[in-house]
Motif scaffolding. Sequence first.
Motif, PDB file in Angstrom:
ATOM      1  N   HIS A 355      58.591 -28.334-105.919  1.00 34.16           N
ATOM      2  CA  HIS A 355      57.892 -27.325-105.118  1.00 34.16           C
ATOM      3  C   HIS A 355      58.848 -26.539-104.231  1.00 34.16           C
ATOM      4  N   ASP A 365      62.886 -31.543 -97.606  1.00 30.73           N
ATOM      5  CA  ASP A 365      61.623 -31.517 -98.350  1.00 30.73           C
ATOM      6  C   ASP A 365      61.069 -30.109 -98.324  1.00 30.73           C
ATOM      7  N   PRO A 366      61.220 -29.362 -99.414  1.00 35.54           N
ATOM      8  CA  PRO A 366      61.585 -29.736-100.775  1.00 35.54           C
ATOM      9  C   PRO A 366      62.895 -29.139-101.258  1.00 35.54           C
ATOM     10  N   GLU A 402      52.657 -27.562-102.122  1.00 39.79           N
ATOM     11  CA  GLU A 402      52.673 -28.986-102.465  1.00 39.79           C
ATOM     12  C   GLU A 402      52.405 -29.834-101.236  1.00 39.79           C
ATOM     13  N   ASP A 431      61.535 -33.860-106.051  1.00 40.48           N
ATOM     14  CA  ASP A 431      61.031 -33.298-104.799  1.00 40.48           C
ATOM     15  C   ASP A 431      62.204 -33.287-103.852  1.00 40.48           C
TER      16      ASP A 431
HETATM   17 ZN   LIG Z   1      57.951 -32.466-101.054  1.00 41.58          ZN
END
Ligand SMILES: [Zn+2]
Length: 763
Positions: A355, A365-366, A402, A431
């Motif tokens: 994502h 993240d991400p 996401e 991810d």
């Molecule tokens: Zn993530």
Amino acid sequence: MKSLSRVAAFALLCVMIVPLGMLASGDEKPLDGFSADSSRTERQWEEKFKAIPKPENLRAYMEHLSARPHNVGTPYDKENAEWIAAKFKEFGLDTHIETFDVLFPTPKERVVELVSGGPKFTAKLEEPTVPGDSTSSQHTEQLPTYNAYSTDGDVTGKLVFVNYGIPEDYDRLARLGISVQGAIVIAKYGHSWRGIKPKVAAEHGAVGCLIYSDPNDDGFKQGETFPAGPWRPLEGVQRGSVADDPIYPGDPLTPGIGATKDAKRLAVKDAPVITKIPVLPISYGDAKPLLEALTGPVAPREWRGGLGMTYRVGPGPATVHLKVKANWDLKTIYDVIGKIPGSTSPDEWVIRGNHHDAWVNGAEDPVSGLVAVLEEARAMGELVKEGWKPKRTIPLCAWDAEVTGLIGSTEWAEEHHDELQKHAVAYINSDTNGRGYLFAEGSHSLERFINDVARDVQDPETNLSVWKRHQLYAISTADDTDERNELRTRTDWRIGALGSGSDYGTFQQHDGVAALNIGFGGEDGGGIYHSIYDDFYWYTHFSDTKFVYGRALAQTAGTAVMRLADAELLPFEFGDFTDTIKTYVKELKTLSDKMRDDIIERNKELDEGVFSAAADPQDVPTAVSPPREDAPPYLNFAPLDNAADALTHAAAAYHAALQKAQANGGAALASASLNEVNQMLIENEQHLTLEKGLPGRPWYKHYVDAPGQYTGYAAKTLPAVREAIELKHWKDADAEIVVTAKVLEGEAKYIRDAAEKLSSAIH
Ligand SMILES: [Zn+2]
């Protein structure tokens, strides 16, 4: 396979000059699913591929993509999608952006205050700028700290500390004689998907829920806090969705269908995944004054956190006012899809994704995983220019929305459900990515395959393959001799089952597409998850600072994609799958035996008066004995044992056909028409699903893997049976054993048919 340490060390010296595959001797065992000739060619392309991804590119992509907050609905979210699409096009991919309109609430009002029963206190609910970290000051663009899909509410109640707020914590509270009826609970983050905490709290009668990050879990008890170290600072907060994804993920208003412009939508008030009570996340800075105002019993030993105070349970006298109000607009989301068309089997798709949206700047993240996808796209684009023609089509995907509940991937997969069932060979997800060991989880029919890929990628810190490093690390952390023995002797290390937590879920658990989730990690701790400090500064100081594990991820995922896209026969394998199913059946038996033994023992202790004699009336005057329960019946596991047996025979039949196909350098593979076998393999995972879905949650169709209804992230394997046992629904458990066994018998028959198809194809 050859000893990789020697080959890999050699590669380190010369990879920039001569691709490794061209140095490898010609008598290498062909890759599974390839004839000797095509295997040799494949290895040459893979070695060229692995030499292309550059750490400095990964770093530059990350700097750009995480430069500003880019949550769903922001200008930078859309800009990033367009930037990724432009990059894909520049690399030669056939690219488009697909949009959906989804429910995404953003906060309008947030209040947490201690109104009585302690010194008056109003929570800050803010993460301050950190000197030196330039993006931490982008306050006007940052999404405030909150839990998305919390219902609006304005409640006041006595505070109760509920540990992690999972079901067993409420059993413990009941033993202490403490009810949360009408109370506001405060739970620690961790040990479950965060959405489970308000769900279980509401089921027990609480009117509000606070979730805080205890320093024991990801703060100063783990190491130096940011910016001196990677761990969570005093006022850092974990944002996150609290929608009840174990019912269904994706857009709350359009379960089962794509959230297109004219899709039929539920009213917000009718969406079952929105929480029943208001919930807010807070920092440990904000949590401490609230926890200090609790009296009542001292918290059980394993509940106590790292705040350097006596943890008490309550209720009260601290009385808390909690107010949450959100803007419930629809927002447009942007999925980027770039394709490399297949040459001979364009209708077979090998899908790769990660994502692009984040809660705030989201460097880890991400973006740490996404940048690998970008380098894979660039590298594959270069190979195409050099003459590489993948047999199958490769869609590379950058999903939106996401973090808000796997929405971008779920809506896309719901919209393309029928095509995916016909065309999707597999979905390979990543991810976040960091420094350390390769992990992989997913469909066990791909366990052998991903192990083989891991044997051919080099770990950047040692001269080992990432496979070997994983194996040795797993030996170092194994629980017992049996586990160590298995790690030393089993051909493949085991991969975990998929639960929930990233974009693979919809592919495997709704569409019946084989899926893998991979990444590196384990050496880079941190407590910036879903906070404003998950940014470029943090990542380049405390995680994969040289971006060599980003390169390793691109090498691993890219190799997997190429191999699946080029194989003559799709490299699925059913021995590891069958072995795994047998371990699950064994676990279910152990679980039901243990539950029976525990109940019988507890009843015996009730008869003996153990609980009243052992309770300390001064310490916990409200303590009560646990309730008496009927001893559960013996369940009939025979249908599952028979199904496991049928799978064993079927896997052996497929293995025999495969050996025949691979004999004599896989000559038969080169000449046979394998379209029908490959089509059967594409559809294989669907035979683990039932259209009616799991009991009580029809969106989830997979009978081997699902997220737990009361754990969330963690997988429940053979979920229909396992959850019935855990919930002590013994009759249902017996019935679900029969249903699950039928699914597995059907799968066994399907594998036998595939074996026959393969045998006749190679004649
Ligand atoms: Zn993530």
